[in-house]
Design a protein around this motif. Sequence first.
Motif, PDB file in Angstrom:
ATOM      1  N   ALA A  30      -4.221   7.003  -0.633  1.00 25.79           N
ATOM      2  CA  ALA A  30      -2.983   7.013  -1.426  1.00 25.79           C
ATOM      3  C   ALA A  30      -1.766   6.902  -0.517  1.00 25.79           C
ATOM      4  O   ALA A  30      -0.800   6.193  -0.819  1.00 25.79           O
ATOM      5  CB  ALA A  30      -2.910   8.292  -2.266  1.00 25.79           C
ATOM      6  N   VAL A  31      -1.822   7.607   0.614  1.00 28.30           N
ATOM      7  CA  VAL A  31      -0.697   7.604   1.558  1.00 28.30           C
ATOM      8  C   VAL A  31      -0.548   6.226   2.194  1.00 28.30           C
ATOM      9  O   VAL A  31       0.552   5.671   2.275  1.00 28.30           O
ATOM     10  CB  VAL A  31      -0.911   8.698   2.633  1.00 28.30           C
ATOM     11  CG1 VAL A  31       0.156   8.608   3.717  1.00 28.30           C
ATOM     12  CG2 VAL A  31      -0.926  10.082   1.991  1.00 28.30           C
TER      13      VAL A  31
ATOM     14  N   ASN B  83      -1.764   3.305   1.122  1.00 31.84           N
ATOM     15  CA  ASN B  83      -1.356   2.300   0.117  1.00 31.84           C
ATOM     16  C   ASN B  83       0.161   2.249   0.011  1.00 31.84           C
ATOM     17  O   ASN B  83       0.762   1.175  -0.023  1.00 31.84           O
ATOM     18  CB  ASN B  83      -1.930   2.651  -1.255  1.00 31.84           C
ATOM     19  CG  ASN B  83      -3.407   2.321  -1.387  1.00 31.84           C
ATOM     20  OD1 ASN B  83      -4.027   1.844  -0.454  1.00 31.84           O
ATOM     21  ND2 ASN B  83      -3.965   2.597  -2.558  1.00 31.84           N
ATOM     22  N   GLU B  84       0.785   3.424  -0.063  1.00 31.26           N
ATOM     23  CA  GLU B  84       2.238   3.479  -0.199  1.00 31.26           C
ATOM     24  C   GLU B  84       2.920   2.968   1.073  1.00 31.26           C
ATOM     25  O   GLU B  84       3.929   2.255   1.007  1.00 31.26           O
ATOM     26  CB  GLU B  84       2.684   4.912  -0.509  1.00 31.26           C
ATOM     27  CG  GLU B  84       4.174   5.116  -0.629  1.00 31.26           C
ATOM     28  CD  GLU B  84       4.809   4.408  -1.822  1.00 31.26           C
ATOM     29  OE1 GLU B  84       4.077   3.870  -2.676  1.00 31.26           O
ATOM     30  OE2 GLU B  84       6.057   4.398  -1.889  1.00 31.26           O
TER      31      GLU B  84
ATOM     32  N   ILE C  70       1.820   0.756   3.226  1.00 29.21           N
ATOM     33  CA  ILE C  70       1.715  -0.707   3.314  1.00 29.21           C
ATOM     34  C   ILE C  70       2.646  -1.367   2.301  1.00 29.21           C
ATOM     35  O   ILE C  70       3.348  -2.335   2.609  1.00 29.21           O
ATOM     36  CB  ILE C  70       0.247  -1.152   3.121  1.00 29.21           C
ATOM     37  CG1 ILE C  70      -0.576  -0.743   4.345  1.00 29.21           C
ATOM     38  CG2 ILE C  70       0.153  -2.661   2.870  1.00 29.21           C
ATOM     39  CD1 ILE C  70      -2.059  -1.056   4.262  1.00 29.21           C
ATOM     40  N   SER C  71       2.680  -0.819   1.105  1.00 30.60           N
ATOM     41  CA  SER C  71       3.575  -1.358   0.083  1.00 30.60           C
ATOM     42  C   SER C  71       5.027  -1.310   0.556  1.00 30.60           C
ATOM     43  O   SER C  71       5.796  -2.270   0.394  1.00 30.60           O
ATOM     44  CB  SER C  71       3.388  -0.547  -1.205  1.00 30.60           C
ATOM     45  OG  SER C  71       4.222  -1.012  -2.211  1.00 30.60           O
TER      46      SER C  71
ATOM     47  N   GLU D  52       5.607  -3.877   3.467  1.00 29.10           N
ATOM     48  CA  GLU D  52       5.675  -5.257   2.976  1.00 29.10           C
ATOM     49  C   GLU D  52       7.009  -5.556   2.295  1.00 29.10           C
ATOM     50  O   GLU D  52       7.387  -6.707   2.143  1.00 29.10           O
ATOM     51  CB  GLU D  52       4.510  -5.525   2.006  1.00 29.10           C
ATOM     52  CG  GLU D  52       3.155  -5.596   2.725  1.00 29.10           C
ATOM     53  CD  GLU D  52       1.983  -5.757   1.764  1.00 29.10           C
ATOM     54  OE1 GLU D  52       2.161  -5.498   0.554  1.00 29.10           O
ATOM     55  OE2 GLU D  52       0.891  -6.131   2.235  1.00 29.10           O
TER      56      GLU D  52
ATOM     57  N   ARG E  81      -6.217   0.308   8.806  1.00 28.06           N
ATOM     58  CA  ARG E  81      -5.779  -0.732   7.872  1.00 28.06           C
ATOM     59  C   ARG E  81      -4.258  -0.890   7.930  1.00 28.06           C
ATOM     60  O   ARG E  81      -3.725  -2.002   7.969  1.00 28.06           O
ATOM     61  CB  ARG E  81      -6.238  -0.322   6.462  1.00 28.06           C
ATOM     62  CG  ARG E  81      -5.951  -1.290   5.367  1.00 28.06           C
ATOM     63  CD  ARG E  81      -6.854  -1.053   4.150  1.00 28.06           C
ATOM     64  NE  ARG E  81      -6.725   0.276   3.572  1.00 28.06           N
ATOM     65  CZ  ARG E  81      -5.860   0.617   2.623  1.00 28.06           C
ATOM     66  NH1 ARG E  81      -5.027  -0.296   2.145  1.00 28.06           N
ATOM     67  NH2 ARG E  81      -5.823   1.839   2.142  1.00 28.06           N
TER      68      ARG E  81
ATOM     69  N   ARG F 296      -2.107  -4.171   9.456  1.00 26.16           N
ATOM     70  CA  ARG F 296      -1.170  -4.833   8.537  1.00 26.16           C
ATOM     71  C   ARG F 296       0.239  -4.861   9.136  1.00 26.16           C
ATOM     72  O   ARG F 296       0.946  -5.865   9.033  1.00 26.16           O
ATOM     73  CB  ARG F 296      -1.158  -4.099   7.181  1.00 26.16           C
ATOM     74  CG  ARG F 296      -0.308  -4.772   6.129  1.00 26.16           C
ATOM     75  CD  ARG F 296      -0.910  -6.099   5.674  1.00 26.16           C
ATOM     76  NE  ARG F 296      -0.013  -6.830   4.789  1.00 26.16           N
ATOM     77  CZ  ARG F 296       0.395  -8.081   5.022  1.00 26.16           C
ATOM     78  NH1 ARG F 296      -0.030  -8.758   6.074  1.00 26.16           N
ATOM     79  NH2 ARG F 296       1.225  -8.674   4.185  1.00 26.16           N
TER      80      ARG F 296
ATOM     81  N   ARG G  54      11.246   6.161   6.821  1.00 28.19           N
ATOM     82  CA  ARG G  54      10.347   6.763   5.825  1.00 28.19           C
ATOM     83  C   ARG G  54       9.251   7.515   6.562  1.00 28.19           C
ATOM     84  O   ARG G  54       8.815   7.086   7.642  1.00 28.19           O
ATOM     85  CB  ARG G  54       9.691   5.687   4.932  1.00 28.19           C
ATOM     86  CG  ARG G  54      10.520   5.218   3.744  1.00 28.19           C
ATOM     87  CD  ARG G  54      10.482   6.193   2.554  1.00 28.19           C
ATOM     88  NE  ARG G  54       9.184   6.353   1.953  1.00 28.19           N
ATOM     89  CZ  ARG G  54       8.740   5.648   0.907  1.00 28.19           C
ATOM     90  NH1 ARG G  54       9.498   4.718   0.360  1.00 28.19           N
ATOM     91  NH2 ARG G  54       7.533   5.881   0.411  1.00 28.19           N
ATOM     92  N   THR G  55       8.804   8.615   5.990  1.00 30.66           N
ATOM     93  CA  THR G  55       7.715   9.385   6.587  1.00 30.66           C
ATOM     94  C   THR G  55       6.505   9.389   5.662  1.00 30.66           C
ATOM     95  O   THR G  55       6.645   9.338   4.438  1.00 30.66           O
ATOM     96  CB  THR G  55       8.134  10.840   6.864  1.00 30.66           C
ATOM     97  OG1 THR G  55       8.509  11.473   5.628  1.00 30.66           O
ATOM     98  CG2 THR G  55       9.304  10.906   7.843  1.00 30.66           C
ATOM     99  N   PHE G  56       5.319   9.455   6.266  1.00 28.43           N
ATOM    100  CA  PHE G  56       4.062   9.412   5.514  1.00 28.43           C
ATOM    101  C   PHE G  56       3.158  10.525   6.024  1.00 28.43           C
ATOM    102  O   PHE G  56       2.744  10.518   7.177  1.00 28.43           O
ATOM    103  CB  PHE G  56       3.417   8.029   5.655  1.00 28.43           C
ATOM    104  CG  PHE G  56       4.299   6.941   5.089  1.00 28.43           C
ATOM    105  CD1 PHE G  56       4.217   6.599   3.751  1.00 28.43           C
ATOM    106  CD2 PHE G  56       5.258   6.325   5.879  1.00 28.43           C
ATOM    107  CE1 PHE G  56       5.059   5.634   3.206  1.00 28.43           C
ATOM    108  CE2 PHE G  56       6.113   5.361   5.353  1.00 28.43           C
ATOM    109  CZ  PHE G  56       6.012   5.014   4.010  1.00 28.43           C
ATOM    110  N   LYS G  57       2.865  11.470   5.132  1.00 27.00           N
ATOM    111  CA  LYS G  57       2.111  12.674   5.485  1.00 27.00           C
ATOM    112  C   LYS G  57       0.645  12.497   5.139  1.00 27.00           C
ATOM    113  O   LYS G  57       0.281  12.480   3.956  1.00 27.00           O
ATOM    114  CB  LYS G  57       2.690  13.855   4.713  1.00 27.00           C
ATOM    115  CG  LYS G  57       1.876  15.143   4.759  1.00 27.00           C
ATOM    116  CD  LYS G  57       1.946  15.838   6.096  1.00 27.00           C
ATOM    117  CE  LYS G  57       1.191  17.163   6.053  1.00 27.00           C
ATOM    118  NZ  LYS G  57      -0.283  16.967   6.124  1.00 27.00           N
TER     119      LYS G  57
END
Lengths: 278, 278
Positions: free
Chosen positions: B75-76, B78-79, B81-82, B85, B144, B148, B266-269
Amino acid sequence: MPAPEIDDGMPLIHMLRPLLSSGGRLGRRARVPCDSWRFAVETNTLRDWKTIPARCEKYVGNYMMGGHYRSDSRAVVNEAISYAESLKLSGEGKEVWVFDVDETTVSNLPYYAEHGFGAEPYNWTTFGAYANEASAPALPETMRLYKRLQALGIKPVILTGRREDKREATAKNLARVGYTGYEKLLLKYATRIPPGWLSCVHAFLSRTDELMTVRSAIECRPQDARVHSVEFKSGERQKLEDAGYVIVGNIGDQWSDLLGAPEGDRTFKLPDPMYYVG
Amino acid sequence: MPAPEIDDGMPLIHMLRPLLSSGGRLGRRARVPCDSWRFAVETNTLRDWKTIPARCEKYVGNYMMGGHYRSDSRAVVNEAISYAESLKLSGEGKEVWVFDVDETTVSNLPYYAEHGFGAEPYNWTTFGAYANEASAPALPETMRLYKRLQALGIKPVILTGRREDKREATAKNLARVGYTGYEKLLLKYATRIPPGWLSCVHAFLSRTDELMTVRSAIECRPQDARVHSVEFKSGERQKLEDAGYVIVGNIGDQWSDLLGAPEGDRTFKLPDPMYYVG
C-alpha cells in the motif's frame, strides 16, 4: 451526449495484460486490502484523499462501530496518561495539553454512520447543521485523559479547525458532555478576511515607497485567510508558547494536528480512517 | 538468592481492585490487543520501547511472516510510485529519493525470526555479525519503487544509521540483491569522535580569547558524536539540499527516518513492529 473517447495515454497493448498481474502499471496499482489502506492513511503516507475507497465502506463501518476503534484509542490514551504521570511539573501552572475537537474530544460517529463512514465527500452544509446541534458524544478515552490531566494540574487547551461561527455550538457541545474548565477554546476565524487585515490595509495606504507598497498589498490579500490546518494550528501553538505556556502534550486524529513546530513535547495520534484534513 | 521484595510504590488497597476494571490505575493500564499496540507504535505514539510486549511475539511473527506485512508495504509503495509518476522533473538530474536500509531496502527477517521478532533486546554483537554476512534479502516492494524511480530519472540516495564500519558489508549486500546505481551511500561515522574533531581541537588550541576558547571546547566534545537518528538523518538531508539536490521523496520504516526538517517533499512510512530507533 456522445460517448466520451477513451484516451488515457496508455498504449493499447497494456489492455491485454491481466488486471491483477504482479508487475506493470496496472498490477502495481492493484487493490490492497482495506486494512493496508488504513495503515497507509494512519501513517500519513496517503494524503489529500477526499473519500474512503467505496469498497472499504463496510470495513471502515465495522472498524468504527465494533471494538477496534475504541481499542486503538485506548492504546493511545493509555500511553498519554502514562507519559503525563511521569512529568515533573513546574508548579507554576503553565503546562498545557492541546486537544483537537472532532474525532478527538467528541465523536461524530452519529453523523458519519449516516454518511457512509467517509464514503461520501465532506459536506459543509450537512456537517455544519449537525455541529450546530451540539449533540456529539464524548470520545470516552479522550475524556479519561482530559480528567486525569486536570487532576495532575495540566491545563487543557482546545484547538480546532472549526470556524469562529461554530464557537457557541462547540462550547455548548463540550460542556454538555463534560469537558469543562479548559484554559482556552481556539477556533479558526469565520471569514476569509484574516485578523489584522484592516491594519494591514491602513499600513498599505500610508506607505509611499513603491517596493513596500507592492509588498504590503500582497501581504494584505484576503485569500491568505484560507490557511491550511498545519499552518493555523502550529501558529496557534506558537502563540501559546510565546505567552509562556509549555505544551507538554498534543492529541488529535489528524497528522495536521500534530505536525509543524512547535508540535508540543509529545504527540498522540488517535485513529480516524473516515476523513482527511490537510 | 533471596526472593526480591515487591515494592512498586502502589498502595496495597489497589491490589484488591479487579485487574481489568474500566477505571483506576490498573484498569487504565490494562492490556490492549497487540493490534492496537501496533497502531500506537506505527503512529509514533509509543516511543523509546526496547522490546515488543512478550505476549505479542506470536502476533508480530504472524504479521511479519504472513501476508499482512507485505500487504501494508505494498500500500505504501503503490502510493509512492503513484506520487513519483505525477512529478514534473527539472531535467537537470537533481531530484533524489532517500532510502533507509534496514527494514526498508533490505529485510532482516532471517535474523529477527531467530530472535523473537523483537521480543529480545537489540544486540549489537549478534546483529553486527549478521549484517557483516551481507546476506539480507531485498524488501520486494521497495525494490519495485527503487527500479521505477531510476526509470523515471529520480536518483536513489541510501541513508542509514549503520556505522561506517559497516560500509563494505552494506554496499555488498545492496549490490548482491540488486540495488545498484545509487547516487550516494551515507552512513554514520564509526566512532564516537565526530568528523572534524581534529580541526575543531586545532581551532580550540589556536584561540586566545577566553569566550571563544570555552565555546570551541564545548563544540569539540567527542560525546557529541552520539547523535540521535533524527539529528543525524536530517543533518545529512540538509547537506544534500545544500549541495543542490531536491529531495522529492523519503522512505523508511522508522519515524526517525521521516521527521526533522528537511524531511523531503513527501514521506512514506513502511511498517516495522519489531523495533524502535529514536
